[in-house]
Design a protein around this motif. Structure first.
Motif, PDB file in Angstrom:
ATOM      1  N   THR A 197       0.975  -1.243  -0.037  1.00 22.86           N
ATOM      2  CA  THR A 197       0.081  -0.195   0.082  1.00 22.86           C
ATOM      3  C   THR A 197       0.917   1.232   0.092  1.00 22.86           C
ATOM      4  N   SER A 198       0.266   2.321  -0.446  1.00 20.14           N
ATOM      5  CA  SER A 198       1.212   3.732  -0.165  1.00 20.14           C
ATOM      6  C   SER A 198       0.781   4.423   0.752  1.00 20.14           C
ATOM      7  N   ALA A 199       1.541   5.139   1.564  1.00 14.71           N
ATOM      8  CA  ALA A 199       1.297   5.704   2.902  1.00 14.71           C
ATOM      9  C   ALA A 199       2.244   7.232   2.993  1.00 14.71           C
ATOM     10  N   GLY A 200       1.820   8.039   3.213  1.00 18.55           N
ATOM     11  CA  GLY A 200       2.416   9.331   3.693  1.00 18.55           C
ATOM     12  C   GLY A 200       3.519   8.929   4.791  1.00 18.55           C
ATOM     13  N   PRO A 201       4.203   9.968   4.995  1.00 17.38           N
ATOM     14  CA  PRO A 201       5.522   9.678   5.973  1.00 17.38           C
ATOM     15  C   PRO A 201       4.688   9.790   7.310  1.00 17.38           C
ATOM     16  N   GLY A 202       5.448   8.713   8.101  1.00 18.43           N
ATOM     17  CA  GLY A 202       4.788   8.534   9.414  1.00 18.43           C
ATOM     18  C   GLY A 202       3.692   7.460   9.668  1.00 18.43           C
ATOM     19  N   ALA A 203       3.046   7.235   8.436  1.00 17.95           N
ATOM     20  CA  ALA A 203       1.700   6.349   8.360  1.00 17.95           C
ATOM     21  C   ALA A 203       2.296   4.972   8.310  1.00 17.95           C
ATOM     22  N   VAL A 204       1.229   3.966   8.589  1.00 14.52           N
ATOM     23  CA  VAL A 204       1.642   2.663   8.553  1.00 14.52           C
ATOM     24  C   VAL A 204       1.337   2.246   7.315  1.00 14.52           C
ATOM     25  N   ARG A 205       2.510   1.487   6.815  1.00 17.33           N
ATOM     26  CA  ARG A 205       2.515   0.869   5.127  1.00 17.33           C
ATOM     27  C   ARG A 205       2.541  -0.696   5.482  1.00 17.33           C
ATOM     28  N   LEU A 206       1.566  -1.082   4.461  1.00 16.97           N
ATOM     29  CA  LEU A 206       1.142  -2.361   4.509  1.00 16.97           C
ATOM     30  C   LEU A 206       1.747  -3.136   3.515  1.00 16.97           C
ATOM     31  N   VAL A 207       2.308  -4.194   3.552  1.00 16.31           N
ATOM     32  CA  VAL A 207       3.325  -4.976   2.538  1.00 16.31           C
ATOM     33  C   VAL A 207       3.075  -6.386   2.593  1.00 16.31           C
ATOM     34  N   HIS A 208       2.796  -7.039   1.333  1.00 17.92           N
ATOM     35  CA  HIS A 208       2.394  -8.326   1.181  1.00 17.92           C
ATOM     36  C   HIS A 208       4.014  -9.014   1.064  1.00 17.92           C
ATOM     37  N   ASP A 209       4.533  -9.730   1.634  1.00 14.68           N
ATOM     38  CA  ASP A 209       5.677 -10.597   1.628  1.00 14.68           C
ATOM     39  C   ASP A 209       5.677 -11.909   1.131  1.00 14.68           C
ATOM     40  N   ASP A 210       5.296 -12.248  -0.207  1.00 12.51           N
ATOM     41  CA  ASP A 210       5.006 -13.572  -0.454  1.00 12.51           C
ATOM     42  C   ASP A 210       5.950 -14.441  -0.303  1.00 12.51           C
ATOM     43  N   ASP A 211       7.277 -14.107  -0.264  1.00 15.26           N
ATOM     44  CA  ASP A 211       8.251 -15.238  -0.042  1.00 15.26           C
ATOM     45  C   ASP A 211       8.213 -15.536   1.434  1.00 15.26           C
ATOM     46  N   ARG A 212       7.721 -14.736   2.259  1.00 17.50           N
ATOM     47  CA  ARG A 212       7.698 -15.276   3.691  1.00 17.50           C
ATOM     48  C   ARG A 212       6.397 -15.836   4.106  1.00 17.50           C
ATOM     49  N   ASP A 213       5.404 -15.763   3.267  1.00 16.79           N
ATOM     50  CA  ASP A 213       4.001 -16.103   3.542  1.00 16.79           C
ATOM     51  C   ASP A 213       3.460 -15.253   4.744  1.00 16.79           C
ATOM     52  N   ARG A 214       3.508 -13.828   4.669  1.00 16.15           N
ATOM     53  CA  ARG A 214       3.118 -12.915   5.520  1.00 16.15           C
ATOM     54  C   ARG A 214       2.658 -11.573   5.172  1.00 16.15           C
ATOM     55  N   PHE A 215       1.995 -10.754   5.855  1.00 11.43           N
ATOM     56  CA  PHE A 215       1.648  -9.303   5.783  1.00 11.43           C
ATOM     57  C   PHE A 215       2.421  -8.687   6.646  1.00 11.43           C
ATOM     58  N   GLU A 216       3.041  -7.682   6.229  1.00 12.26           N
ATOM     59  CA  GLU A 216       3.879  -6.826   7.560  1.00 12.26           C
ATOM     60  C   GLU A 216       3.245  -5.380   7.342  1.00 12.26           C
ATOM     61  N   ALA A 217       3.201  -4.832   8.565  1.00 13.36           N
ATOM     62  CA  ALA A 217       3.093  -3.472   8.804  1.00 13.36           C
ATOM     63  C   ALA A 217       4.308  -2.577   9.262  1.00 13.36           C
ATOM     64  N   LEU A 218       4.627  -1.738   8.511  1.00 10.17           N
ATOM     65  CA  LEU A 218       5.689  -0.671   8.750  1.00 10.17           C
ATOM     66  C   LEU A 218       5.678   0.655   9.191  1.00 10.17           C
ATOM     67  N   VAL A 219       6.404   1.220   9.843  1.00  4.47           N
ATOM     68  CA  VAL A 219       6.419   2.574  10.170  1.00  4.47           C
ATOM     69  C   VAL A 219       7.738   2.992   9.671  1.00  4.47           C
ATOM     70  N   GLY A 220       8.038   3.708   8.342  1.00  6.01           N
ATOM     71  CA  GLY A 220       9.281   3.842   8.049  1.00  6.01           C
ATOM     72  C   GLY A 220       9.858   2.457   7.686  1.00  6.01           C
ATOM     73  N   ASP A 221      10.908   2.014   8.221  1.00  4.67           N
ATOM     74  CA  ASP A 221      11.550   0.661   7.704  1.00  4.67           C
ATOM     75  C   ASP A 221      11.478  -0.009   9.113  1.00  4.67           C
ATOM     76  N   THR A 222      10.818   0.263  10.210  1.00 10.18           N
ATOM     77  CA  THR A 222      10.584  -0.494  11.377  1.00 10.18           C
ATOM     78  C   THR A 222       9.267  -1.591  11.010  1.00 10.18           C
ATOM     79  N   LEU A 223       9.482  -2.632  11.345  1.00  8.81           N
ATOM     80  CA  LEU A 223       8.331  -3.598  11.396  1.00  8.81           C
ATOM     81  C   LEU A 223       7.368  -3.417  12.647  1.00  8.81           C
ATOM     82  N   VAL A 224       6.238  -3.189  12.671  1.00  6.80           N
ATOM     83  CA  VAL A 224       5.399  -2.937  13.706  1.00  6.80           C
ATOM     84  C   VAL A 224       4.290  -4.070  13.857  1.00  6.80           C
TER      85      VAL A 224
END
Length: 130
Positions: free
Chosen positions: A4-31
């Protein structure tokens, strides 16, 4: 990776197919993380063996297995955003879903607009507080 696209400081959602998971990131930090597993379900539909489940299989059922959010980001809707993002991906791919994760299952129960994706009426896990 889907993202997903998000502005600075927002939670960004990523689908990591290789690891069978969805990730929530703030900047480069996995939350937050929602882990899943894909399993074939049933025979292929009419017209051959190639459908949403791929060659030789029927359809795919994605099991939402575990949702974890860092304590400092808990209560801010990160887990809910991960579940919604995962379910939108399931719908896009033409998969079905089951949720052995109690949080994901409860979220689906409270959002009937996603109930059509459910493969079964799985019973809650023993540690489910419901």
């Amino acid at each position: 990776m889907d993202e997903t696209s998000a502005g600075p400081g927002a939670v960004r959602l990523v689908h990591d197919d290789d690891r069978d998971r969805f990730e929530a990131l703030v900047g480069d930090t996995l939350v937050g993380v929602l882990a899943y597993g894909d399993e074939p379900s049933g025979p292929a539909g009419p017209g051959g063996s190639h459908g949403p489940g791929g060659p030789g299989g029927g359809r795919v059922v994605r099991d939402l297995r575990s949702t974890v959010v860092s304590p400092e980001h808990g209560g801010r809707g990160v887990g809910s955003a991960l579940v919604r993002f995962a379910l939108e991906d399931v719908r896009e791919r033409g998969y079905r879903v089951t949720a052995t994760c109690w949080f994901a299952r409860g979220w689906i129960d409270r959002h009937p607009e996603f109930s059509d994706l459910l493969e079964d009426s799985a019973t809650p896990q023993e540690d489910d507080p419901r």
